[in-house]
Design a protein around this motif. Structure first.
Motif, PDB file in Angstrom:
ATOM      1  N   GLY A 175      61.682  15.861 -22.893  1.00  0.00           N
ATOM      2  CA  GLY A 175      62.433  14.639 -23.150  1.00  0.00           C
ATOM      3  C   GLY A 175      62.698  13.821 -21.903  1.00  0.00           C
ATOM      4  N   GLU A 176      62.430  14.377 -20.732  1.00  0.00           N
ATOM      5  CA  GLU A 176      62.638  13.649 -19.478  1.00  0.00           C
ATOM      6  C   GLU A 176      61.615  12.531 -19.328  1.00  0.00           C
ATOM      7  OE1 GLU A 176      62.510  14.604 -14.646  1.00  0.00           O
ATOM      8  OE2 GLU A 176      62.600  16.233 -16.120  1.00  0.00           O
ATOM      9  N   ILE A 177      62.047  11.412 -18.754  1.00  0.00           N
ATOM     10  CA  ILE A 177      61.141  10.291 -18.500  1.00  0.00           C
ATOM     11  C   ILE A 177      60.491  10.481 -17.137  1.00  0.00           C
ATOM     12  CG2 ILE A 177      60.919   7.799 -18.324  1.00  0.00           C
ATOM     13  CD1 ILE A 177      61.625   8.856 -21.110  1.00  0.00           C
ATOM     14  N   LEU A 178      59.177  10.616 -17.143  1.00  0.00           N
ATOM     15  CA  LEU A 178      58.429  10.821 -15.907  1.00  0.00           C
ATOM     16  C   LEU A 178      57.909   9.493 -15.368  1.00  0.00           C
ATOM     17  CD1 LEU A 178      56.177  13.905 -16.786  1.00  0.00           C
ATOM     18  CD2 LEU A 178      58.485  13.884 -15.809  1.00  0.00           C
ATOM     19  N   THR A 179      57.823   9.415 -14.071  1.00  0.00           N
ATOM     20  CA  THR A 179      57.179   8.271 -13.436  1.00  0.00           C
ATOM     21  C   THR A 179      55.706   8.596 -13.246  1.00  0.00           C
ATOM     22  OG1 THR A 179      59.186   7.552 -12.292  1.00  0.00           O
ATOM     23  CG2 THR A 179      57.077   6.827 -11.375  1.00  0.00           C
ATOM     24  N   LEU A 180      54.851   7.848 -13.922  1.00  0.00           N
ATOM     25  CA  LEU A 180      53.412   8.030 -13.752  1.00  0.00           C
ATOM     26  C   LEU A 180      52.928   7.401 -12.455  1.00  0.00           C
ATOM     27  CD1 LEU A 180      52.232   7.242 -17.407  1.00  0.00           C
ATOM     28  CD2 LEU A 180      52.642   9.490 -16.384  1.00  0.00           C
ATOM     29  N   ARG A 181      53.509   6.237 -12.149  1.00  0.00           N
ATOM     30  CA  ARG A 181      53.149   5.564 -10.900  1.00  0.00           C
ATOM     31  C   ARG A 181      54.161   4.484 -10.592  1.00  0.00           C
ATOM     32  NH1 ARG A 181      48.588   1.147  -9.402  1.00  0.00           N
ATOM     33  NH2 ARG A 181      49.309   0.936  -7.262  1.00  0.00           N
ATOM     34  N   ARG A 182      54.479   4.317  -9.329  1.00  0.00           N
ATOM     35  CA  ARG A 182      55.344   3.238  -8.874  1.00  0.00           C
ATOM     36  C   ARG A 182      54.507   2.150  -8.228  1.00  0.00           C
ATOM     37  NH1 ARG A 182      60.678   4.652  -8.962  1.00  0.00           N
ATOM     38  NH2 ARG A 182      61.144   6.885  -9.032  1.00  0.00           N
ATOM     39  N   THR A 183      55.055   0.953  -8.186  1.00  0.00           N
ATOM     40  CA  THR A 183      54.352  -0.155  -7.550  1.00  0.00           C
ATOM     41  C   THR A 183      54.237   0.076  -6.044  1.00  0.00           C
ATOM     42  OG1 THR A 183      54.271  -2.551  -7.306  1.00  0.00           O
ATOM     43  CG2 THR A 183      56.429  -1.524  -7.155  1.00  0.00           C
ATOM     44  N   GLY A 184      53.141  -0.388  -5.490  1.00  0.00           N
ATOM     45  CA  GLY A 184      52.967  -0.339  -4.053  1.00  0.00           C
ATOM     46  C   GLY A 184      52.482   0.974  -3.499  1.00  0.00           C
ATOM     47  N   GLY A 185      52.218   1.955  -4.338  1.00  0.00           N
ATOM     48  CA  GLY A 185      51.782   3.243  -3.827  1.00  0.00           C
ATOM     49  C   GLY A 185      50.615   3.795  -4.612  1.00  0.00           C
ATOM     50  N   PRO A 186      50.061   4.919  -4.158  1.00  0.00           N
ATOM     51  CA  PRO A 186      48.948   5.530  -4.884  1.00  0.00           C
ATOM     52  C   PRO A 186      49.423   6.179  -6.176  1.00  0.00           C
ATOM     53  CG  PRO A 186      49.630   6.950  -3.102  1.00  0.00           C
ATOM     54  CD  PRO A 186      50.436   5.686  -2.981  1.00  0.00           C
ATOM     55  N   GLY A 187      48.493   6.688  -6.934  1.00  0.00           N
ATOM     56  CA  GLY A 187      48.877   7.350  -8.167  1.00  0.00           C
ATOM     57  C   GLY A 187      47.889   7.120  -9.273  1.00  0.00           C
ATOM     58  N   TYR A 188      46.706   6.559  -8.938  1.00  0.00           N
ATOM     59  CA  TYR A 188      45.683   6.298  -9.923  1.00  0.00           C
ATOM     60  C   TYR A 188      44.434   7.060  -9.515  1.00  0.00           C
ATOM     61  CZ  TYR A 188      42.490   3.849 -12.996  1.00  0.00           C
ATOM     62  OH  TYR A 188      41.558   3.574 -13.952  1.00  0.00           O
ATOM     63  N   LEU A 189      43.713   7.667 -10.491  1.00  0.00           N
ATOM     64  CA  LEU A 189      42.680   8.631 -10.145  1.00  0.00           C
ATOM     65  C   LEU A 189      41.238   8.159 -10.309  1.00  0.00           C
ATOM     66  CD1 LEU A 189      44.139  11.814 -11.882  1.00  0.00           C
ATOM     67  CD2 LEU A 189      44.485  11.049  -9.549  1.00  0.00           C
ATOM     68  N   GLN A 190      40.951   7.298 -11.250  1.00  0.00           N
ATOM     69  CA  GLN A 190      39.571   7.076 -11.671  1.00  0.00           C
ATOM     70  C   GLN A 190      38.938   5.814 -11.086  1.00  0.00           C
ATOM     71  OE1 GLN A 190      37.883   9.394 -13.391  1.00  0.00           O
ATOM     72  NE2 GLN A 190      39.700  10.673 -13.362  1.00  0.00           N
ATOM     73  N   GLY A 191      39.276   5.475  -9.872  1.00  0.00           N
ATOM     74  CA  GLY A 191      38.708   4.286  -9.244  1.00  0.00           C
ATOM     75  C   GLY A 191      39.590   3.075  -9.457  1.00  0.00           C
ATOM     76  N   ALA A 192      39.410   2.058  -8.632  1.00  0.00           N
ATOM     77  CA  ALA A 192      40.302   0.906  -8.674  1.00  0.00           C
ATOM     78  C   ALA A 192      39.728  -0.279  -9.443  1.00  0.00           C
ATOM     79  CB  ALA A 192      40.623   0.456  -7.241  1.00  0.00           C
ATOM     80  N   ALA A 193      38.504  -0.187  -9.944  1.00  0.00           N
ATOM     81  CA  ALA A 193      37.898  -1.297 -10.667  1.00  0.00           C
ATOM     82  C   ALA A 193      38.654  -1.538 -11.967  1.00  0.00           C
ATOM     83  CB  ALA A 193      36.432  -1.009 -10.953  1.00  0.00           C
ATOM     84  N   PRO A 215      42.498  19.589  -5.244  1.00  0.00           N
ATOM     85  CA  PRO A 215      43.182  18.315  -4.953  1.00  0.00           C
ATOM     86  C   PRO A 215      42.463  17.147  -5.601  1.00  0.00           C
ATOM     87  CG  PRO A 215      41.926  19.044  -3.048  1.00  0.00           C
ATOM     88  CD  PRO A 215      41.846  20.160  -4.052  1.00  0.00           C
ATOM     89  N   VAL A 216      43.207  16.068  -5.819  1.00  0.00           N
ATOM     90  CA  VAL A 216      42.630  14.834  -6.341  1.00  0.00           C
ATOM     91  C   VAL A 216      42.868  13.722  -5.325  1.00  0.00           C
ATOM     92  CG1 VAL A 216      42.870  15.439  -8.777  1.00  0.00           C
ATOM     93  CG2 VAL A 216      44.768  14.318  -7.594  1.00  0.00           C
ATOM     94  N   VAL A 217      41.984  12.743  -5.352  1.00  0.00           N
ATOM     95  CA  VAL A 217      42.113  11.570  -4.486  1.00  0.00           C
ATOM     96  C   VAL A 217      42.727  10.455  -5.307  1.00  0.00           C
ATOM     97  CG1 VAL A 217      40.897   9.881  -3.083  1.00  0.00           C
ATOM     98  CG2 VAL A 217      40.139  12.270  -3.102  1.00  0.00           C
ATOM     99  N   MET A 218      43.865   9.967  -4.864  1.00  0.00           N
ATOM    100  CA  MET A 218      44.561   8.922  -5.609  1.00  0.00           C
ATOM    101  C   MET A 218      44.423   7.590  -4.886  1.00  0.00           C
ATOM    102  SD  MET A 218      47.883  10.699  -7.333  1.00  0.00           S
ATOM    103  CE  MET A 218      48.786  11.102  -5.850  1.00  0.00           C
ATOM    104  N   THR A 219      44.215   6.542  -5.686  1.00  0.00           N
ATOM    105  CA  THR A 219      44.072   5.201  -5.145  1.00  0.00           C
ATOM    106  C   THR A 219      45.164   4.307  -5.727  1.00  0.00           C
ATOM    107  OG1 THR A 219      42.571   4.525  -6.910  1.00  0.00           O
ATOM    108  CG2 THR A 219      41.580   5.521  -4.964  1.00  0.00           C
ATOM    109  N   GLY A 220      45.130   3.030  -5.336  1.00  0.00           N
ATOM    110  CA  GLY A 220      46.138   2.094  -5.824  1.00  0.00           C
ATOM    111  C   GLY A 220      45.753   1.469  -7.150  1.00  0.00           C
ATOM    112  N   GLY A 221      44.795   0.553  -7.136  1.00  0.00           N
ATOM    113  CA  GLY A 221      44.457  -0.152  -8.364  1.00  0.00           C
ATOM    114  C   GLY A 221      45.516  -1.172  -8.719  1.00  0.00           C
ATOM    115  N   SER A 222      45.304  -1.876  -9.801  1.00  0.00           N
ATOM    116  CA  SER A 222      46.241  -2.915 -10.244  1.00  0.00           C
ATOM    117  C   SER A 222      47.251  -2.326 -11.207  1.00  0.00           C
ATOM    118  CB  SER A 222      45.472  -4.059 -10.919  1.00  0.00           C
ATOM    119  OG  SER A 222      46.370  -4.944 -11.542  1.00  0.00           O
ATOM    120  N   ILE A 223      48.502  -2.243 -10.792  1.00  0.00           N
ATOM    121  CA  ILE A 223      49.522  -1.670 -11.662  1.00  0.00           C
ATOM    122  C   ILE A 223      49.785  -2.562 -12.872  1.00  0.00           C
ATOM    123  CG2 ILE A 223      51.524  -2.692 -10.508  1.00  0.00           C
ATOM    124  CD1 ILE A 223      52.914   0.057 -10.900  1.00  0.00           C
ATOM    125  N   GLU A 224      49.577  -3.884 -12.726  1.00  0.00           N
ATOM    126  CA  GLU A 224      49.749  -4.781 -13.862  1.00  0.00           C
ATOM    127  C   GLU A 224      48.720  -4.479 -14.948  1.00  0.00           C
ATOM    128  OE1 GLU A 224      49.554  -5.795 -10.745  1.00  0.00           O
ATOM    129  OE2 GLU A 224      51.551  -6.592 -10.303  1.00  0.00           O
TER     130      GLU A 224
END
Length: 327
Positions: A175-193, A215-224
């Motif tokens: 039931g806890e709300i998790l943060t998947l990703r915050r703005t301005g930081g990494p947290g996306y896995l499958q490329g930034a396109a 380990p996984v490599v995390m990138t930024g990408g467009s959070i919008e």
């Protein structure tokens, strides 16, 4: 000439009788082949359905039995019910029993179809008995999934950080709300396109394999764009009014709001410690992407079983599981 004509007539009659006999045998053998195919399809499909209900509980075993007994499938061109089926369970795919003393660690289910009296019409001329038996068997299992790749199930392209990498629930509470990703930081896995973002979230496409313990490599990408894709996916569900997973279970939708995401240890080079089942909200802010934590992720677990055990942590262990035929 008369003798030759009589001989030809006799040969013709004998040949015709032999041909009719062969056709009759072919009909009986064809009937047996069709019935065996129907029975094999029955045991294959019901074994898979039953295995999906295994969650380490006795209730899960009951649901597995019901998945077999309540199937609408029939044999003899969809005219006869399967009445001689059996359901057995095992921990190791060697010793099977219909009534396990404990459901803990039960991962295999074996379904047997036994049709005792298939009427024969021509084969009794060459074999004893006027009926035949057909017996088929299938074994399905819940097997751990350690790698998500393009050939397997979908995976959200986010990696929330574990609060406790050694806890089956990663230090989270149901039931806890998790943060998947915050703005301005990494947290996306499958490329930034942008197209990769959409396909990964909405289509479950995994282009970069994610492996437990690696380990996984995390990138930024467009959070919008990520927020928009999450909204699109959640709104594809047939229940968009539930505010929580508990409410969702009262009126389950088509499952589009339920997803899986890898959980990483940020203190250990973003190593994947496990997989989490999450519930997606229908709205997302463009500065913080969130989801409700359900529990350690068991692939294809029934909603009732998942609710009862919060990810099979007690019976089959935390982590992703896939249902497959193994025999």
């Amino acid at each position: 000439m008369r003798n030759r004509g009589g001989f030809v007539l006799i040969v013709t009659v004998v040949s015709l009788a032999a041909l009719i006999g062969l056709l009759g045998l072919a009909l009986d053998l064809g009937q047996l082949y069709i019935i065996r195919s129907e029975a094999q399809t029955f045991t294959d499909s019901t074994a898979l359905r039953a295995a999906r209900e295994l969650d380490g509980s006795l209730e899960g075993l009951d649901r597995a039995r019901q998945a077999v007994s309540r199937t609408p499938m029939r044999w003899a061109m969809n005219t006869q019910l399967f009445t001689g089926s059996g359901v057995e369970f095992s921990r190791d795919n060697r010793d099977f029993t219909g009534q396990p003393a404990s459901a803990s660690e039960i991962r295999f289910v074996r379904v047997t179809a036994h049709i005792e009296h298939v009427e024969l019409f021509f084969l009794p001329a060459v074999i004893s008995g006027r009926t035949a038996q057909v017996r088929t068997q299938s074994v399905a299992a819940r097997q751990p999934v350690t790698t998500f790749s393009g050939r397997g199930p979908g995976l959200l392209p986010f990696a929330p950080s574990a609060r406790n990498a050694h806890d089956p629930d990663f230090g989270f509470a149901a039931g806890e709300i998790l943060t998947l990703r915050r703005t301005g930081g990494p947290g996306y896995l499958q490329g930034a396109a942008p197209e990769a973002i959409r396909e990964a979230i909405e289509g479950g496409r995994v282009t970069m394999p994610v492996t437990l313990g690696q380990p996984v490599v995390m990138t930024g990408g467009s959070i919008e764009l990520q927020a928009e894709s999450l909204r699109q996916r959640a709104n594809q569900d047939t229940n968009t009014t539930a505010q929580s997973y508990r409410q969702y279970l009262r009126e389950p939708g088509n499952g589009r709001r339920i997803a899986v995401a890898p959980v990483v240890d940020a203190r250990d080079n973003f190593r994947v410690t496990g997989f989490a089942s999450v519930f997606l909200p229908v709205t997302q802010e463009a500065i913080r992407l969130t989801a409700e934590y359900i529990g350690p992720y068991p692939l294809e677990g029934s909603q009732r079983g998942l609710t009862a055990t919060l990810g099979l942590a007690s019976g089959l262990g935390a982590g992703a599981h896939a249902v497959r035929l193994v025999q």
